[in-house]
Enzyme design. Structure first.
Site, PDB file in Angstrom:
ATOM      1  N   ASP A 298       0.825  -1.205   0.000  1.00 39.75           N
ATOM      2  CA  ASP A 298       0.000   0.000   0.000  1.00 39.75           C
ATOM      3  C   ASP A 298       0.867   1.265   0.000  1.00 39.75           C
ATOM      4  OD1 ASP A 298      -2.407   1.394  -0.019  1.00 39.75           O
ATOM      5  OD2 ASP A 298      -3.263   0.223   1.617  1.00 39.75           O
TER       6      ASP A 298
ATOM      7  N   ASP B  47     -10.536   1.872  -3.564  1.00 36.74           N
ATOM      8  CA  ASP B  47     -10.971   1.501  -2.222  1.00 36.74           C
ATOM      9  C   ASP B  47     -12.486   1.374  -2.133  1.00 36.74           C
ATOM     10  OD1 ASP B  47      -8.578   1.167  -0.922  1.00 36.74           O
ATOM     11  OD2 ASP B  47      -8.494   3.191  -0.105  1.00 36.74           O
TER      12      ASP B  47
END
Length: 694
Positions: free
Chosen positions: A441, A498
């Site tokens: 990430d 997301d």
């Protein structure tokens, strides 16, 4: 003297020419020219006339337009010497090195001690042209801007399509008309960015998804880019892509751009999309086990967030496996004293409070269920509230008083000691446990743009890949904030967004497929009530949207009703039955006559079968569905078409169109000229049609 070169594949020709030893220019790019075409004539035919108010000779629109040549637009190179004085280079031809599918042109400015190289490579299988520029200097200089080799834009294009976005809203298409002047886009966030995906599409007049001439570009670099689409006063047009300006913070003797991927299509936007999809999947991504089926993912993030509890995670893993998951990914919260997002980033050691016996009990449980194990990291970031920051505050990139992002700073990846530390800590975890997948990430923009940061991140990933070649890596950056061919040379999957809102993902996936194949595009079935939009979406629609790409789940499976679990299991089973051919299929955008319907056709290699996903994102303006035309089928061949989920028809669908009750066998010509008449449906539903060559 005129020198000319050409590169060809079965679809296109790219012709470059150089006159009077000056920088070469692209004088033709389009449908394939005959082998006997006289290139000098093509070069001379590219010249435009001169009239009042113009210079006596038009400056070349070269692969690197030079300000010193009185070029009236944006130059391709801006330099300053060590004292800050600007350079105005004048390059002269030095050499050409041409292979079967590659061309390397070298030019030299002896006065300033500069060597410029433009490289082109054409892939005859995928039809993608790769272009790259390099600059070498006899003494260190400061680089302000270096464009990849410049391409001309088509005169018959009325508009350009580029991409913007935001968190949970990536890959939004913008249509901007051409006009005199410049379309300038620049991403200075230090990563590829939700806001400015580095892509550009130039459709010629009348082009659609399925027909017409289209030119497209993608810049494969993860550190922020600059795009210039400029119409000069004389009407010529140029396309420039490069790193964001002023991101080389130190004087150096060598610079290079990322790879600019360029595509010409005479088959609409789909021709560009198929070229990009195949090139990325087959030429760019290096899968550890390319013949292994893509596994169904389960990610625990939206089920537990930071609240890791071993018995609960084991229960969730068992339910996920029962639903069909084949890989369990443990997300953020397993390390340090990480109970929220304010602390512990960079303290990459297992939290003994949550995992007193380490990760082995959970990993062993996951393996016993028949799943592989994946783990979340965010290596390039650090919280001020962490042991490593307290020990090495100088490792953080940027000033002490910088604005934090998600309570964190970025580590300075240009420092070898930072990369060595991360290689040791991350490598220790990967070496101790059987981990076949890393979710990597990157949850904040950088405090300042710096190309060295991107090169340092690339170096760390490359080292870890070399040390753990069997481990697959996913690129995630608050979702889709780092998606480009540069990062995908080192990773194997992207987390597109997301947002697990199926409506939003339907739109994003559709647009992203212009560049990304199914094999690398993660798509998960989210919770009944979406955590990022608050929307409640039926399980059928959530499941079929995820089944369009690399499928997974990201919800608490304990929330599912019996009926929801049954439906999810059925769709997952369908995806597993079809993934082997779908992973190699071309994703084709369909020109839907109803703006409420987003439709695409996955066509198998060889054309023997296809599946159509027709997702209804909104209420239709007309009462009955309009026929949906398919594409790229054999006109005189016969296809059996079946509505896979006809049982989903609502009670308000009261008629009996053929597909609602039976399969039908019709010609490819009929499917492409008239199309399929679908049953009526509510918004937020999906029709799935399977086609097979008879």
């Amino acid at each position: 003297m005129i020198r000319c070169w050409r590169l060809d594949d079965g679809r296109q020709s790219l012709v470059l020419g150089s006159g009077n030893d000056r920088l070469a220019e692209v004088v033709y790019w389009g449908s394939r020219l005959p082998d006997a075409e006289d290139l000098v004539t093509i070069y001379r035919a590219n010249e435009i006339d001169v009239t009042g108010g113009m210079l006596d000779v038009n400056p070349e629109l070269s692969v690197c337009p030079e300000a010193a040549r009185s070029f009236p637009g944006q130059p391709g190179l801006i330099l300053r010497d060590g004292s800050g004085m600007p350079f105005l280079p004048k390059f002269r031809f030095d050499s050409a090195d041409q292979g079967e599918n590659a061309l390397r042109l070298t030019f030299r400015d002896a006065t300033h001690g500069l060597t410029y190289v433009a490289s082109f490579r054409i892939n005859p299988a995928t039809h993608v042209v790769e272009a790259k520029a390099e600059l070498e200097c006899d003494s260190p200089i400061h680089l302000h801007w270096l464009s990849a080799p410049v391409f001309p834009a088509p005169q018959l294009s009325d508009e350009m399509i580029d991409f913007s976005g935001r968190w949970c809203g990536e890959f939004q298409m913008n249509r901007v008309p051409w006009s005199p002047g410049m379309r300038y886009r620049e991403n200075r966030t230090g990563r590829t960015g939700h806001e400015h995906f580095p892509g550009l599409i130039l459709p010629c007049r009348g082009a659609t998804n399925a027909a017409g001439d289209v030119f497209a570009f993608h810049y494969g670099w993860s550190g922020g880019h600059r795009m210039v689409a400029e119409e000069l006063p004389d009407g010529r047009r140029q396309i420039q892509f490069g790193h964001a300006a002023r991101v080389e913070n130190n004087a150096k003797q060598r610079f290079e751009t990322g790879v600019l991927y360029a595509v010409y299509s005479d088959d609409g936007i789909n021709g560009c999309a198929v070229a990009f999809q195949r090139h990325l999947r087959d030429e760019v991504v290096d899968f550890p086990f390319p013949d292994r089926p893509r596994p169904v993912h389960y990610n625990c993030w939206e089920a537990v967030y930071f609240d890791h509890n071993l018995p609960e995670l084991k229960e969730i893993a068992a339910l996920a496996a029962e639903l069909g998951a084949e890989r369990f990914v443990l997300d953020d919260g397993w390390f340090g004293n990480r109970d929220d997002d304010t602390r512990a980033l960079s303290d990459w050691e297992v939290d003994p409070r949550k995992y007193p016996d380490g990760l082995a009990p959970l990993i062993d449980h996951v393996h016993a269920l028949g799943m592989t194990f994946g783990l979340w990291f965010e290596p390039e970031m650090i919280n001020p509230d962490s042991d490593i920051h307290r020990k090495h505050p100088e490792w953080a990139l940027g000033s002490e008083d910088q604005i934090l992002g998600r309570h964190q700073k970025a580590l300075n990846m240009a420092l070898p000691e930072v990369r060595d530390f991360l290689f040791d800590r991350v490598g220790r975890i990967l070496g101790e446990y059987e981990i076949d997948y890393v979710k990597w990430d990157h949850n904040r923009v950088l405090p300042l743009p710096d190309a060295a940061q991107t090169r340092g991140s690339y170096d760390l990933i490359d080292r870890l890949r070399a040390a753990f070649p069997a481990t697959e890596i996913e690129s995630c950056a608050s979702g889709g904030g780092r998606i480009d061919f540069g990062i995908l040379k080192r990773t194997h999957r992207v987390w597109l967004s997301d947002s697990n809102d199926a409506i939003e993902r339907l739109r994003m996936q559709h647009n992203a497929a212009i560049f990304l194949p199914m094999a690398v595009t993660g798509s998960h079935v989210g919770p009944r009530i979406c955590h990022t939009s608050g929307r409640t979406v039926d399980i059928r629609f959530r499941a079929w949207v995820a089944a369009q790409r690399h499928m997974g789940f990201e919800m608490d499976p304990r929330e599912l009703t019996q009926d929801e679990a049954r439906i999810l299991k059925e769709v997952t089973g369908w995806w597993k039955d079809n993934r082997d051919w779908m992973v190699q299929a071309d994703i084709l955008r369909l020109d839907s006559p109803d703006p409420a319907v987003i439709a695409e056709q996955h066509l198998a290699q060889g054309g023997g079968r296809f599946v159509v996903f027709a997702g209804k994102q909104d209420t239709s303006k007309q009462i009955a569905p309009r026929p949906l035309r398919l594409t790229r089928l054999t006109r005189d061949a016969m296809y059996r078409v079946t509505l896979r989920n006809r049982a989903d028809a609502p009670t308000l669908s009261r008629g009996n169109p053929h597909l609602k009750s039976d399969s039908m066998t019709v010609s490819g010509g009929y499917l492409m000229s008239h199309g399929l008449t679908l049953p009526w449906s509510f918004p937020e539903t999906m029709w799935v049609l399977e086609g097979e060559l008879v």
